[in-house]
Write a protein that holds these residues in place. Structure first.
Motif, PDB file in Angstrom:
ATOM      1  N   THR A  34       0.995  -1.205  -0.080  1.00  0.00           N
ATOM      2  CA  THR A  34      -0.114   0.046  -0.040  1.00  0.00           C
ATOM      3  C   THR A  34       0.943   1.216   0.007  1.00  0.00           C
ATOM      4  OG1 THR A  34      -1.745  -1.067   0.961  1.00  0.00           O
ATOM      5  CG2 THR A  34      -1.782   1.108   1.027  1.00  0.00           C
ATOM      6  N   LEU A  37       2.764   1.802  -3.438  1.00  0.00           N
ATOM      7  CA  LEU A  37       1.766   2.320  -4.189  1.00  0.00           C
ATOM      8  C   LEU A  37       1.711   3.898  -4.203  1.00  0.00           C
ATOM      9  CD1 LEU A  37      -0.139   2.074  -6.949  1.00  0.00           C
ATOM     10  CD2 LEU A  37      -1.861   1.591  -5.172  1.00  0.00           C
ATOM     11  N   SER A  40       5.151   5.204  -5.068  1.00  0.00           N
ATOM     12  CA  SER A  40       5.466   5.206  -6.511  1.00  0.00           C
ATOM     13  C   SER A  40       4.614   6.376  -7.222  1.00  0.00           C
ATOM     14  CB  SER A  40       5.007   4.078  -7.108  1.00  0.00           C
ATOM     15  OG  SER A  40       5.750   2.898  -6.476  1.00  0.00           O
ATOM     16  N   THR A  41       3.554   6.420  -6.976  1.00  0.00           N
ATOM     17  CA  THR A  41       2.433   7.601  -7.582  1.00  0.00           C
ATOM     18  C   THR A  41       3.014   9.005  -7.316  1.00  0.00           C
ATOM     19  OG1 THR A  41       0.554   5.965  -7.136  1.00  0.00           O
ATOM     20  CG2 THR A  41       0.036   8.277  -7.528  1.00  0.00           C
ATOM     21  N   GLY A  46       2.821  12.363  -9.280  1.00  0.00           N
ATOM     22  CA  GLY A  46       1.140  12.564  -8.862  1.00  0.00           C
ATOM     23  C   GLY A  46       1.026  13.382  -7.597  1.00  0.00           C
ATOM     24  N   ASP A  50      -4.186  11.805  -6.490  1.00  0.00           N
ATOM     25  CA  ASP A  50      -3.810  10.621  -7.381  1.00  0.00           C
ATOM     26  C   ASP A  50      -3.278   9.598  -6.549  1.00  0.00           C
ATOM     27  OD1 ASP A  50      -3.879  12.353  -9.752  1.00  0.00           O
ATOM     28  OD2 ASP A  50      -1.728  13.152  -9.427  1.00  0.00           O
ATOM     29  N   ALA A  51      -2.711   9.755  -5.580  1.00  0.00           N
ATOM     30  CA  ALA A  51      -2.395   8.438  -4.690  1.00  0.00           C
ATOM     31  C   ALA A  51      -3.596   8.045  -4.031  1.00  0.00           C
ATOM     32  CB  ALA A  51      -1.112   9.110  -3.719  1.00  0.00           C
ATOM     33  N   ASN A  53      -6.578   7.906  -4.911  1.00  0.00           N
ATOM     34  CA  ASN A  53      -7.413   7.413  -6.141  1.00  0.00           C
ATOM     35  C   ASN A  53      -6.849   5.867  -6.470  1.00  0.00           C
ATOM     36  OD1 ASN A  53      -9.126   9.482  -6.299  1.00  0.00           O
ATOM     37  ND2 ASN A  53      -8.030  10.592  -7.725  1.00  0.00           N
ATOM     38  N   ALA A  54      -5.493   5.941  -6.334  1.00  0.00           N
ATOM     39  CA  ALA A  54      -4.920   4.742  -6.636  1.00  0.00           C
ATOM     40  C   ALA A  54      -5.202   3.751  -5.781  1.00  0.00           C
ATOM     41  CB  ALA A  54      -3.221   4.978  -6.990  1.00  0.00           C
ATOM     42  N   ARG A  57      -8.380   2.315  -6.142  1.00  0.00           N
ATOM     43  CA  ARG A  57      -8.640   1.361  -7.300  1.00  0.00           C
ATOM     44  C   ARG A  57      -8.157   0.115  -6.945  1.00  0.00           C
ATOM     45  NH1 ARG A  57      -7.188   5.971 -10.086  1.00  0.00           N
ATOM     46  NH2 ARG A  57      -4.835   5.169 -10.201  1.00  0.00           N
ATOM     47  N   GLU A  58      -7.041   0.100  -6.135  1.00  0.00           N
ATOM     48  CA  GLU A  58      -6.288  -0.909  -5.891  1.00  0.00           C
ATOM     49  C   GLU A  58      -6.717  -2.043  -4.821  1.00  0.00           C
ATOM     50  OE1 GLU A  58      -3.359  -3.890  -7.255  1.00  0.00           O
ATOM     51  OE2 GLU A  58      -4.013  -2.197  -8.278  1.00  0.00           O
TER      52      GLU A  58
END
Length: 84
Positions: A34, A37, A40-41, A46, A50-51, A53-54, A57-58
């Motif tokens: 987690t 991700l 990385s975003t 991002g 953005d993070a 939302n990622a 989604r994941e």
């Protein structure tokens, strides 16, 4: 806002996430998938939205919980002197 690690911070991706090494202190930080991700975003340019939302989604997480997690992680990395 993009995340930047200090010049003394090394990163390595593992099967379980990411490991950060603060070369100034010798301290290791292990990031789970987690947190990996999120990092990385942010490192890809991002922002916190953005993070968030990622994560939604994941993983099976609400937007509010994802936002809290992103904010907490960024705060911990900055407080630990790893990121700006």
């Amino acid at each position: 806002m993009a995340l930047r690690f200090g010049t003394d911070v090394c990163t390595a991706t593992t099967d379980y996430g990411t490991v950060l090494l603060d070369q100034r202190t010798g301290q290791y930080w292990e990031l789970n998938p987690t947190a990996t991700l999120v990092v990385s975003t942010l490192m890809a340019g991002g922002d916190e939205d953005d993070a968030t939302n990622a994560l939604v989604r994941e993983f099976d997480v609400t937007p509010a919980q994802a936002r809290d997690d992103v904010t907490a992680l960024i705060g911990e990395l900055r407080a630990g002197g790893l990121a700006a």
